[in-house]
Motif scaffolding. Structure first.
Motif, PDB file in Angstrom:
ATOM      1  N   ASP A 143       0.825  -1.202   0.000  1.00  0.00           N
ATOM      2  CA  ASP A 143       0.000   0.000   0.000  1.00  0.00           C
ATOM      3  C   ASP A 143       0.862   1.256   0.000  1.00  0.00           C
ATOM      4  N   ALA A 144       1.984   1.187   0.755  1.00  0.00           N
ATOM      5  CA  ALA A 144       2.866   2.350   0.811  1.00  0.00           C
ATOM      6  C   ALA A 144       3.475   2.633  -0.556  1.00  0.00           C
ATOM      7  N   GLU A 145       3.808   1.573  -1.287  1.00  0.00           N
ATOM      8  CA  GLU A 145       4.385   1.763  -2.620  1.00  0.00           C
ATOM      9  C   GLU A 145       3.353   2.335  -3.585  1.00  0.00           C
ATOM     10  N   TRP A 155      -5.770   7.407   3.919  1.00  0.00           N
ATOM     11  CA  TRP A 155      -6.508   7.045   2.719  1.00  0.00           C
ATOM     12  C   TRP A 155      -5.921   5.798   2.093  1.00  0.00           C
ATOM     13  N   GLY A 156      -6.803   4.882   1.654  1.00  0.00           N
ATOM     14  CA  GLY A 156      -6.354   3.649   1.026  1.00  0.00           C
ATOM     15  C   GLY A 156      -5.774   3.911  -0.351  1.00  0.00           C
ATOM     16  N   ALA A 157      -5.030   2.930  -0.857  1.00  0.00           N
ATOM     17  CA  ALA A 157      -4.420   3.060  -2.166  1.00  0.00           C
ATOM     18  C   ALA A 157      -5.508   3.254  -3.223  1.00  0.00           C
ATOM     19  N   ARG A 179      -5.532   2.789  -6.278  1.00  0.00           N
ATOM     20  CA  ARG A 179      -5.614   1.762  -7.319  1.00  0.00           C
ATOM     21  C   ARG A 179      -6.412   0.542  -6.863  1.00  0.00           C
ATOM     22  N   LYS A 180      -6.679   0.450  -5.584  1.00  0.00           N
ATOM     23  CA  LYS A 180      -7.455  -0.674  -5.068  1.00  0.00           C
ATOM     24  C   LYS A 180      -8.942  -0.367  -5.218  1.00  0.00           C
ATOM     25  N   PRO A 181      -9.773  -1.371  -5.449  1.00  0.00           N
ATOM     26  CA  PRO A 181     -11.226  -1.138  -5.495  1.00  0.00           C
ATOM     27  C   PRO A 181     -11.707  -0.514  -4.186  1.00  0.00           C
ATOM     28  N   GLN A 182     -12.696   0.340  -4.271  1.00  0.00           N
ATOM     29  CA  GLN A 182     -13.157   1.045  -3.071  1.00  0.00           C
ATOM     30  C   GLN A 182     -13.702   0.094  -2.014  1.00  0.00           C
ATOM     31  N   GLU A 183     -14.310  -1.016  -2.444  1.00  0.00           N
ATOM     32  CA  GLU A 183     -14.844  -1.947  -1.448  1.00  0.00           C
ATOM     33  C   GLU A 183     -13.745  -2.567  -0.601  1.00  0.00           C
ATOM     34  N   GLN A 184     -12.495  -2.531  -1.101  1.00  0.00           N
ATOM     35  CA  GLN A 184     -11.368  -3.041  -0.324  1.00  0.00           C
ATOM     36  C   GLN A 184     -10.748  -1.957   0.544  1.00  0.00           C
ATOM     37  N   ARG A 185     -11.283  -0.755   0.475  1.00  0.00           N
ATOM     38  CA  ARG A 185     -10.759   0.351   1.277  1.00  0.00           C
ATOM     39  C   ARG A 185     -11.769   0.792   2.327  1.00  0.00           C
TER      40      ARG A 185
END
Length: 513
Positions: free
Chosen positions: A259-261, A269-271, A273-279
């Motif tokens: 996630d840091a990369e 805030w979540g990455a 590039r990840k789907p919002q449901e995973q954040r």
């Protein structure tokens, strides 16, 4: 051996369930009567449970994080008499169900697992073989093969290769057998290379079998599920487990790094590039927070709230607190303006008794309501804790001297911050103070604690321009906010009560009257 089961007790009045927050013991530990065995969270507080028996912990019947009903067996404690005669150490027994159990020390130690491995169907062990016990992922694929060729490479093979059983003799450099290779435990990075060499040298069916086993990353089923849910390839994760397996902690570390990369920085805030449901972080509502939420909803929609506010020149209170801190009588005691406010609330309630009361529906059993005025003060202090809002109270606060009240406030705050507030300390409150000023907030409209009819919010104290005798000068100013149950406390009574509280903060010497 006699095993005694300890059932979850009712640690409060009428509590029906509790969550096992953390175990303080594990199978094989010796406990004495009244030793703390676990922490549980009820709908009221975090409570330590003492052991009612002395002996050896034989099993933990409820995992951490599970909520169970009162009366449910949660731990088994043996008298310890048959432990030595039983042969195998007690903690080793749960290791048989290790694939489905959480990764906690309660399921046995590595040394005990490897001892058990020495008595497996691969033959008697000549000594403890580190990492040679049966693996959760290798149990179903143990082809009985013998070493086919002396030309096989003598380099040590990775831990999975020992799944092909052979005599567990001590390793020797001139015997390139699978058992000799299995006696060593190479690092995961070297394991793949050594395994590929072994597969190429052995050839045929055995070579394909070894290659397939080597490519299988070691991890328990729960860890594999987490990896699938997160879209993580276990082969990319650096394993730190005692037997070279990927652990939950490895996944957490890898996910944090990934996630840091993606974000180029650690942030809330979540990455992207990840789907919002995973954040989306999902926090179960249970225990203290669940009970608090229900109580606040009941209060907000049952008691008609009315709120009033008053600005107060607390400069003399600040001077008084400064003198108390310098006094030898208060040496070592934390003193703050909250102490003076607590005294002011007690003093003002004596002058306006109906604010220290309760509204009781159907008090006579015939549908009639009544107001119950309390001739004692159980002063509640709202405390924000990691587990939610708690309101412990100081019993019979009206009888305490200023020093005794200061000590009671200090003890209450220390206990609440440590999460050790007991259910009895939060029952029977009559009036509450919420100190939102500690967070730099000026004032607010607090919700009345259920069973009470008044609550006072204490705002921050800071210097502001104030008109005194026609001059604008800097003074220490605070704002008090009060919420009242309008069924009991009307506008006139609430105003007189708040004015009396403000009077004490403006002139603490009134407490001497």
């Amino acid at each position: 051996m006699t095993v005694k089961k300890f059932n979850l007790p009712d640690v409060g009045e009428g509590l029906t369930e509790a969550e096992i927050v953390s175990w303080k013991v594990k199978p094989g530990d010796s406990v004495a009567i009244n030793d703390v065995i676990c922490e549980i969270e009820t709908a009221k507080s975090l409570v330590e449970l003492p052991s009612p028996y002395a002996g050896t912990v034989s099993e933990l019947l409820v995992a951490e994080g599970i909520t169970v009903e009162v009366g449910t067996p949660i731990i088994g404690i043996s008298d310890g008499a048959a432990e030595a005669a039983g042969g195998a150490p007690a903690p080793a027994a749960p290791a048989a169900v290790e694939p489905s159990a959480p990764e906690t020390p309660m399921y046995g130690k590595l040394s005990q697992d490897t001892t058990d491995a020495g008595t497996s169907d691969s033959g008697p062990a000549g000594g403890p073989l580190v990492g040679s016990g049966p693996k959760a992922d290798a149990v179903r694929r143990r082809p009985r093969r013998t070493a086919p060729s002396a030309a096989a490479p003598s380099a040590p093979a990775p831990a999975p290769v020992q799944a092909a059983p052979a005599p567990a003799a001590a390793p020797a450099p001139v015997r390139p057998t699978p058992s000799a290779a299995a006696s060593a435990q190479p690092a995961p990075a070297a394991a793949a290379e050594n395994g590929a060499q072994a597969a190429a040298g052995l050839g045929g069916t055995l070579g394909a079998t070894v290659s397939g086993i080597v490519s299988r990353v070691l991890a328990k089923p729960p860890v594999r599920k987490i990896a699938r849910d997160l879209g993580i390839d276990l082969a990319d994760v650096t394993a730190t487990g005692a037997r070279g397996e990927v652990t939950r902690e490895d996944l957490v570390s890898y996910q944090a790094q990934r996630d840091a990369e993606l974000d180029q920085a650690d942030s809330f805030w979540g990455a992207s590039r990840k789907p919002q449901e995973q954040r989306v972080e999902r926090i179960p509502v249970k225990g203290v927070r669940k009970a608090t939420a229900k109580a606040m909803v009941d209060s907000a929609f049952t008691a008609p709230h009315v709120s009033i506010f008053v600005d107060v020149d607390a400069s003399r209170t600040m001077e008084f607190v400064k003198r108390l801190k310098a006094s030898r009588d208060f040496e070592g005691i934390k003193v703050s303006p909250l102490l003076i406010l607590a005294k002011a609330v007690i003093w003002a309630a004596a002058r306006n008794p109906s604010v220290n009361a309760s509204w009781v529906e159907d008090a006579d059993g015939k549908g009639g309501a009544e107001i119950q005025v309390k001739h004692f003060m159980n002063l509640g202090i709202a405390a924000a804790t990691p587990r939610g809002l708690m309101v412990p109270n100081i019993k019979d606060a009206q009888d305490l001297s200023l020093k005794e009240l200061a000590l009671a406030l200090n003890e209450l705050a220390t206990t609440a911050r440590a999460g050790k507030t007991q259910p009895a300390q939060m029952q029977g409150g009559t009036l509450t103070i919420t100190n939102i000023g500690a967070l730099g907030i000026d004032t607010g409209t607090p919700i009345i604690n259920p069973g009470e009819v008044a609550i006072v919010a204490f705002g921050t104290i800071k210097q502001k321009p104030w008109v005194l005798d026609g001059e604008v000068i800097p003074r220490w100013i605070t704002t008090l906010g009060g919420s009242f149950d309008h069924r009991v406390v009307d506008g006139d009574l609430s105003a007189r009560f708040m004015a009396d509280v403000a009077a004490i903060l403006e002139e603490p010497a009134l407490l001497l009257d």
